[in-house]
Design an enzyme around this catalytic site. Structure first.
Site, PDB file in Angstrom:
ATOM      1  N   CYS A  10     -35.280 -47.519   8.394  1.00 33.71           N
ATOM      2  CA  CYS A  10     -33.838 -47.835   8.411  1.00 33.71           C
ATOM      3  C   CYS A  10     -33.521 -49.082   9.230  1.00 33.71           C
ATOM      4  O   CYS A  10     -32.429 -49.640   9.109  1.00 33.71           O
ATOM      5  CB  CYS A  10     -33.039 -46.654   8.948  1.00 33.71           C
TER       6      CYS A  10
ATOM      7  N   ASN B  82     -26.895 -41.629   4.160  1.00 33.22           N
ATOM      8  CA  ASN B  82     -27.843 -42.528   4.817  1.00 33.22           C
ATOM      9  C   ASN B  82     -28.701 -43.194   3.735  1.00 33.22           C
ATOM     10  O   ASN B  82     -29.535 -42.539   3.119  1.00 33.22           O
ATOM     11  CB  ASN B  82     -28.699 -41.716   5.792  1.00 33.22           C
TER      12      ASN B  82
ATOM     13  N   HIS C 260     -26.142 -48.574  11.801  1.00 32.65           N
ATOM     14  CA  HIS C 260     -26.830 -47.880  10.706  1.00 32.65           C
ATOM     15  C   HIS C 260     -26.049 -46.604  10.393  1.00 32.65           C
ATOM     16  O   HIS C 260     -25.696 -45.843  11.293  1.00 32.65           O
ATOM     17  CB  HIS C 260     -28.266 -47.570  11.129  1.00 32.65           C
TER      18      HIS C 260
HETATM   19  O1  UT7 Z   1     -32.110 -42.927   9.452  1.00 33.70           O
HETATM   20  C1  UT7 Z   1     -32.567 -41.976  10.357  1.00 33.70           C
HETATM   21  C2  UT7 Z   1     -32.638 -40.660   9.643  1.00 33.70           C
HETATM   22  N1  UT7 Z   1     -32.412 -39.482  10.382  1.00 33.70           N
HETATM   23  C3  UT7 Z   1     -31.288 -39.171  11.062  1.00 33.70           C
HETATM   24  O2  UT7 Z   1     -30.403 -39.939  11.258  1.00 33.70           O
HETATM   25  C4  UT7 Z   1     -31.175 -37.761  11.564  1.00 33.70           C
HETATM   26  C5  UT7 Z   1     -30.634 -37.635  12.937  1.00 33.70           C
HETATM   27  N2  UT7 Z   1     -30.290 -36.261  13.187  1.00 33.70           N
HETATM   28  C6  UT7 Z   1     -29.123 -35.743  12.761  1.00 33.70           C
HETATM   29  O3  UT7 Z   1     -28.305 -36.444  12.200  1.00 33.70           O
HETATM   30  C7  UT7 Z   1     -28.831 -34.304  13.093  1.00 33.70           C
HETATM   31  O4  UT7 Z   1     -29.790 -33.811  13.986  1.00 33.70           O
HETATM   32  C8  UT7 Z   1     -28.791 -33.402  11.824  1.00 33.70           C
HETATM   33  C9  UT7 Z   1     -27.566 -33.738  10.980  1.00 33.70           C
HETATM   34  C10 UT7 Z   1     -30.042 -33.576  10.986  1.00 33.70           C
HETATM   35  C11 UT7 Z   1     -28.664 -31.953  12.236  1.00 33.70           C
HETATM   36  O5  UT7 Z   1     -27.523 -31.757  13.040  1.00 33.70           O
HETATM   37  P1  UT7 Z   1     -27.609 -30.985  14.435  1.00 33.70           P
HETATM   38  O6  UT7 Z   1     -26.251 -30.870  14.952  1.00 33.70           O
HETATM   39  O7  UT7 Z   1     -28.632 -31.705  15.265  1.00 33.70           O
HETATM   40  O8  UT7 Z   1     -28.122 -29.579  13.970  1.00 33.70           O
HETATM   41  P2  UT7 Z   1     -29.435 -28.807  14.406  1.00 33.70           P
HETATM   42  O9  UT7 Z   1     -30.658 -29.514  13.897  1.00 33.70           O
HETATM   43  O10 UT7 Z   1     -29.328 -28.555  15.856  1.00 33.70           O
HETATM   44  O11 UT7 Z   1     -29.263 -27.473  13.587  1.00 33.70           O
HETATM   45  C12 UT7 Z   1     -28.215 -26.573  13.844  1.00 33.70           C
HETATM   46  C13 UT7 Z   1     -28.310 -25.442  12.834  1.00 33.70           C
HETATM   47  C14 UT7 Z   1     -29.736 -24.908  12.631  1.00 33.70           C
HETATM   48  O12 UT7 Z   1     -29.661 -23.499  12.522  1.00 33.70           O
HETATM   49  P3  UT7 Z   1     -30.099 -22.581  13.756  1.00 33.70           P
HETATM   50  O13 UT7 Z   1     -31.512 -22.958  14.063  1.00 33.70           O
HETATM   51  O14 UT7 Z   1     -29.129 -22.943  14.869  1.00 33.70           O
HETATM   52  O15 UT7 Z   1     -29.923 -21.215  13.182  1.00 33.70           O
HETATM   53  C15 UT7 Z   1     -30.140 -25.486  11.311  1.00 33.70           C
HETATM   54  O16 UT7 Z   1     -31.074 -24.683  10.617  1.00 33.70           O
HETATM   55  O17 UT7 Z   1     -27.887 -25.895  11.547  1.00 33.70           O
HETATM   56  C16 UT7 Z   1     -28.837 -25.523  10.572  1.00 33.70           C
HETATM   57  N3  UT7 Z   1     -28.820 -26.486   9.468  1.00 33.70           N
HETATM   58  C17 UT7 Z   1     -27.963 -26.395   8.432  1.00 33.70           C
HETATM   59  N4  UT7 Z   1     -27.021 -25.510   8.140  1.00 33.70           N
HETATM   60  C18 UT7 Z   1     -26.314 -25.705   7.004  1.00 33.70           C
HETATM   61  C19 UT7 Z   1     -29.595 -27.585   9.304  1.00 33.70           C
HETATM   62  N5  UT7 Z   1     -29.255 -28.211   8.168  1.00 33.70           N
HETATM   63  C20 UT7 Z   1     -28.256 -27.494   7.618  1.00 33.70           C
HETATM   64  C21 UT7 Z   1     -27.493 -27.635   6.447  1.00 33.70           C
HETATM   65  N6  UT7 Z   1     -26.537 -26.731   6.185  1.00 33.70           N
HETATM   66  N7  UT7 Z   1     -27.669 -28.664   5.580  1.00 33.70           N
END
Ligand code: UT7
Length: 311
Positions: free
Chosen positions: A112, A266, A236
């Protein structure tokens, strides 16, 4: 003379995938995606539409905006992690299709951050007096390496391409400072495995909310400005919560930050040039504006620059 950008263009495939559509594919909700990422829709290329096709359209648009012909290009740099083949490079394929007979060509792999890596690479050739016009493209079709059964990643990404013509501009315009960085020890947080994207979202998030604001602030200082001098920020477009961290660090109002993650998700290397092109064409970026571009991505990599917009 200085080195800057004299034309921009972008292209998005036609088909739109909504959060509601994703609710039918994986265990997710529109509410979760919107509040955690800011994403509402993303554009997805058809099977027969390749990364090359996206890049080509963006290139044509940038050449037209810069008002130059492909024969005037000295180099083509394509930032991508989804080239249709490992070789010949996407840049070489484009060189042929565009008829850029005088141009050298190569791809850049910095995920990215690739567009910023590309523009800064181009700047070295122009500063050195070797080349005059360089086409830099960020193009990715992440949909072909997305695991559509993995809700942690499949809700985040979209396809698209953005392009810029890097060239000589007048002394008071152009790129004023930059920073490029990498931390390969964090590579596993976001990588390709069995031809699919694998990500530790929380790790990447922590890295990004630290790096993007830090890097944006650093390039402003390097250029001898203070935060209040900045007119516009193009981060980004990965997640609105990460983008907000950069905006808040620079103390900018919301309307002074590019915001297209809601529409396009993204788009990897394409996200910064798509936003730049869209906001220039919509008149949000004006001649003489001091803008900051900042990105992060797989590698892990990051990059930022300040740019006084205009020729
Ligand atoms: O270009 C670079 C590419 N990558 C990025 O930019 C990613 C950077 N990271 C992020 O943007 C965030 O970490 C995410 C959007 C991927 C995730 O958000 P978060 O607030 O960090 O959530 P989390 O990973 O802490 O997950 C919270 C909960 C989890 O459930 P548990 O373990 O608390 O039960 C996940 O399993 O949300 C769950 N979860 C979802 N729930 C519904 C993860 N993805 C989803 C989903 N729908 N799509």
């Amino acid at each position: 003379m200085a080195t800057g950008i004299i034309g921009v263009g972008h292209y998005l495939p036609e088909d739109i995938l909504t959060n509601k559509d994703l609710e039918k594919m994986v265990d997710t909700t529109d509410e979760w995606i919107r509040t955690r990422t800011g994403i509402e829709t993303r554009h997805i290329a058809k099977n027969e539409e390749s990364t090359f096709d996206l890049a080509y359209q963006a290139a044509i648009n940038a050449l037209a905006h810069a008002n130059i012909e492909a024969e005037q290009l000295d180099m083509i740099l394509v930032a991508t992690v989804t080239a249709d083949q490992s070789f010949p490079s996407l840049a070489c394929q484009l060189q042929a299709k565009l008829g850029a007979s005088q141009a050298s060509a190569m791809d850049i792999s910095a995920a990215c951050s690739g567009f910023i890596y590309g523009v800064i690479t181009a700047k070295q050739f122009i500063d050195g007096g070797v080349y005059k016009n360089i086409l830099v493209i960020g193009a990715d079709k992440l949909s072909k390496i997305t695991d559509w059964t993995d809700r942690n990643t499949c809700v985040l990404f979209g396809d698209g391409a953005g392009a810029a013509i890097v060239s000589e501009v007048s002394e008071d315009k152009g790129i004023l400072s930059f920073e490029l960085g990498a931390d390969g020890s964090g590579g596993n947080a976001l990588h390709q495995e069995d031809n699919k994207i694998r990500m530790n979202g929380r790790e990447v998030f922590k890295f990004a909310v630290r790096k993007m604001p830090e890097s944006a602030e650093k390039v402003v200082e390097k250029a001898g400005f203070t935060k209040s001098d900045v007119d516009y920020l193009i981060p980004h477009q990965a997640n609105v919560r990460i983008m907000e961290a950069a905006r808040e660090r620079l103390g900018l109002p919301k309307k002074k930050m590019a915001y297209s993650v809601n529409k396009y998700g993204n788009t990897s290397a394409a996200s910064i040039p798509i936003s730049l092109s869209e906001d220039v064409h919509e008149g949000k970026i004006k001649d003489g504006d001091l803008i900051v571009l900042v990105g992060f991505g797989g590698g892990l990599t990051w990059g930022a620059m300040t740019l006084r917009w205009g020729k």
